[in-house]
Write a protein that holds these residues in place. Structure first.
Motif, mmCIF file in Angstrom:
data_model
loop_
_atom_site.group_PDB
_atom_site.id
_atom_site.type_symbol
_atom_site.label_atom_id
_atom_site.label_comp_id
_atom_site.label_asym_id
_atom_site.label_seq_id
_atom_site.Cartn_x
_atom_site.Cartn_y
_atom_site.Cartn_z
ATOM 1 N N ARG A 47 0.856 -1.188 0.000
ATOM 2 C CA ARG A 47 0.000 0.000 0.000
ATOM 3 C C ARG A 47 0.887 1.230 0.000
ATOM 4 O O ARG A 47 2.064 1.154 0.362
ATOM 5 C CB ARG A 47 -0.915 0.021 1.230
ATOM 6 C CG ARG A 47 -0.166 0.188 2.548
ATOM 7 C CD ARG A 47 -1.130 0.347 3.711
ATOM 8 N NE ARG A 47 -0.420 0.445 4.980
ATOM 9 C CZ ARG A 47 0.071 1.579 5.487
ATOM 10 N NH1 ARG A 47 -0.079 2.720 4.832
ATOM 11 N NH2 ARG A 47 0.716 1.581 6.644
ATOM 12 N N ARG A 48 0.314 2.339 -0.384
ATOM 13 C CA ARG A 48 1.035 3.602 -0.312
ATOM 14 C C ARG A 48 0.870 4.157 1.095
ATOM 15 O O ARG A 48 -0.194 4.080 1.697
ATOM 16 C CB ARG A 48 0.504 4.599 -1.336
ATOM 17 C CG ARG A 48 1.227 5.948 -1.307
ATOM 18 C CD ARG A 48 0.861 6.805 -2.499
ATOM 19 N NE ARG A 48 1.446 8.135 -2.399
ATOM 20 C CZ ARG A 48 2.701 8.434 -2.728
ATOM 21 N NH1 ARG A 48 3.495 7.474 -3.189
ATOM 22 N NH2 ARG A 48 3.163 9.669 -2.621
ATOM 23 N N GLY A 49 1.947 4.709 1.619
ATOM 24 C CA GLY A 49 1.879 5.311 2.945
ATOM 25 C C GLY A 49 1.047 6.576 2.936
ATOM 26 O O GLY A 49 0.667 7.092 1.880
ATOM 27 N N MET A 50 0.749 7.066 4.104
ATOM 28 C CA MET A 50 -0.011 8.312 4.211
ATOM 29 C C MET A 50 0.707 9.294 5.125
ATOM 30 O O MET A 50 1.550 8.919 5.942
ATOM 31 C CB MET A 50 -1.424 8.039 4.741
ATOM 32 C CG MET A 50 -1.485 7.466 6.134
ATOM 33 S SD MET A 50 -3.200 7.147 6.627
ATOM 34 C CE MET A 50 -2.923 6.140 8.088
ATOM 35 N N MET A 51 0.358 10.544 4.977
ATOM 36 C CA MET A 51 0.875 11.613 5.819
ATOM 37 C C MET A 51 -0.183 11.909 6.877
ATOM 38 O O MET A 51 -1.275 12.374 6.552
ATOM 39 C CB MET A 51 1.162 12.856 4.969
ATOM 40 C CG MET A 51 2.253 12.633 3.930
ATOM 41 S SD MET A 51 2.281 13.881 2.606
ATOM 42 C CE MET A 51 2.428 15.396 3.545
ATOM 43 N N GLN B 68 -4.309 1.254 -1.900
ATOM 44 C CA GLN B 68 -4.040 -0.151 -2.179
ATOM 45 C C GLN B 68 -3.262 -0.286 -3.483
ATOM 46 O O GLN B 68 -3.836 -0.331 -4.576
ATOM 47 C CB GLN B 68 -5.346 -0.941 -2.264
ATOM 48 C CG GLN B 68 -6.214 -0.854 -1.020
ATOM 49 C CD GLN B 68 -5.515 -1.403 0.215
ATOM 50 O OE1 GLN B 68 -4.956 -2.492 0.183
ATOM 51 N NE2 GLN B 68 -5.550 -0.649 1.300
ATOM 52 N N VAL B 69 -1.951 -0.340 -3.387
ATOM 53 C CA VAL B 69 -1.095 -0.475 -4.564
ATOM 54 C C VAL B 69 -1.315 -1.865 -5.172
ATOM 55 O O VAL B 69 -1.239 -2.879 -4.482
ATOM 56 C CB VAL B 69 0.390 -0.300 -4.183
ATOM 57 C CG1 VAL B 69 1.283 -0.500 -5.405
ATOM 58 C CG2 VAL B 69 0.617 1.074 -3.562
ATOM 59 N N GLY B 70 -1.612 -1.918 -6.466
ATOM 60 C CA GLY B 70 -1.821 -3.195 -7.137
ATOM 61 C C GLY B 70 -3.253 -3.691 -7.098
ATOM 62 O O GLY B 70 -3.548 -4.772 -7.632
ATOM 63 N N LEU B 71 -4.166 -2.948 -6.492
ATOM 64 C CA LEU B 71 -5.548 -3.394 -6.392
ATOM 65 C C LEU B 71 -6.206 -3.530 -7.765
ATOM 66 O O LEU B 71 -6.923 -4.499 -8.030
ATOM 67 C CB LEU B 71 -6.349 -2.426 -5.513
ATOM 68 C CG LEU B 71 -7.841 -2.736 -5.344
ATOM 69 C CD1 LEU B 71 -8.038 -4.122 -4.749
ATOM 70 C CD2 LEU B 71 -8.504 -1.669 -4.477
ATOM 71 N N ALA B 72 -5.949 -2.570 -8.659
ATOM 72 C CA ALA B 72 -6.561 -2.618 -9.983
ATOM 73 C C ALA B 72 -6.136 -3.870 -10.745
ATOM 74 O O ALA B 72 -6.962 -4.532 -11.397
ATOM 75 C CB ALA B 72 -6.202 -1.362 -10.776
ATOM 76 N N ASP B 73 -4.851 -4.228 -10.648
ATOM 77 C CA ASP B 73 -4.370 -5.440 -11.315
ATOM 78 C C ASP B 73 -5.007 -6.682 -10.704
ATOM 79 O O ASP B 73 -5.354 -7.634 -11.418
ATOM 80 C CB ASP B 73 -2.844 -5.531 -11.201
ATOM 81 C CG ASP B 73 -2.137 -4.505 -12.060
ATOM 82 O OD1 ASP B 73 -2.759 -4.021 -13.023
ATOM 83 O OD2 ASP B 73 -0.977 -4.193 -11.748
#
Length: 230
Positions: A24-28, A214-219
Motif C-alpha cells: 500500500r502507499r503510505g499516508m501523511m 491499495q497499490v496493485g488493487l486494480a491489477d
C-alpha cells in the motif's frame, strides 16, 4: 461526563491491508492542537505502538530544550540555513511560530510514502494548510481539542517547560489555533489521553484500507474478473 455516559472506541480487529500485491502507499498523518492539548503525548505513544509509522523530523530555528536531541526531536538549524532550504524548494511546509521557524524536509517524506510507511507530522494549522496544498491525496489530518480552557492552562503549567510569559502567549494564541478546526478531517476532544490514542489508532486503520492506498488493487481486480489465479 459520567463513566456510564462516556463513548469508548470499540475494540475491533481490522483486516490487514494486503489486497493485490500486498503493498500500500503510505499516508501523511497530521496531528495538530493548541499547545498543551496533548498532541505530542499522543504522537509519542503512537510511535511506540506502531512500527509502520515514522515521525517526520522537522527543521527548526528555535533553541533546543534540555530534553530534546538533535536529529531525533528536530534538526536544529540557524535562520540562514532555513532560508536556503526554502529557496531550494526543499520544504513541504514551513511556518513561523512564536518568533521561531519550522519546516518539513520533502525528500524523506516522499521516500517513506513510496515504501508504504506512514509519516506522522506534529505541525500547527499553518503547516497543515501547506501540506494540504502540496499533497492532499496523501494527507489525513486530526485536530486535538482540550476539554476546556481551564484544563489547557493546567496542562501547560503542569509540564513545567515554559516561562509564565510563554504560557500567557500560548493561552492567548489558543483561540486562533482552535478556529481552524474545520480544515481538518477529524476533530477529537482529548479528555483522556489513552482513549484519544485508541480513537486515533482506529482512524489510522480505516484510512489504510482506503482504495486509493491499495497499490496493485486494480491489477488484482482485473485478474479476478478474468478468472485468473493469484
Amino acid at each position: 461526563m459520567s463513566e456510564a455516559g462516556m463513548i469508548r472506541p470499540p475494540k475491533v480487529k481490522f483486516q490487514r491491508p494486503i489486497i493485490g500485491n500486498g503493498q500500500r502507499r503510505g499516508m501523511m498523518l497530521v496531528l495538530s492542537s493548541p499547545s498543551g492539548a496533548g498532541k505530542t503525548t499522543i504522537s509519542r505513544k503512537l510511535l511506540q505502538l506502531d512500527p509502520s509509522i515514522s515521525l517526520s523530523i522537522s527543521v527548526t530555528t528555535r533553541p533546543r530544550r534540555a530534553n530534546e536531541s538533535d536529529g531525533i526531536d528536530y534538526h536544529f538549524i540557524d535562520k540562514e540555513q532555513f532560508e536556503r532550504m526554502i529557496q531550494r524548494n526543499e520544504l513541504l511546509e514551513s511556518a513561523r511560530v512564536f518568533d521561531n521557524y519550522y519546516g518539513t524536509p520533502a525528500g524523506p517524506v516522499r521516500e517513506s510514502l513510496q515504501q508504504g510507511r506512514d509519516v506522522l507530522f506534529d505541525v500547527d494549522w499553518q503547516g497543515h494548510l501547506q501540506l494540504a496544498e502540496n499533497a492532499r491525496e496523501d494527507l489525513v489530518s486530526i485536530f486535538i481539542l482540550p476539554p476546556s480552557f481551564a484544563e489547557l492552562n493546567r496542562r501547560l503549567r503542569a509540564r513545567a517547560m515554559d516561562s509564565e510569559e510563554v504560557i500567557r502567549r500560548r493561552m492567548a494564541k489558543a483561540p486562533e489555533e482552535i478556529s481552524h478546526w474545520e480544515d481538518y478531517d477529524y476533530v477529537l476532544v482529548n479528555e483522556d489521553v489513552d482513549e484519544t490514542l485508541a480513537t486515533v489508532q482506529g482512524i489510522i486503520e480505516v484510512e489504510r484500507l482506503k482504495r486509493k492506498r491499495q497499490v496493485g488493487l486494480a491489477d488484482f481486480i482485473r485478474r479476478l474478473e478474468a478468472g485468473q489465479e493469484g
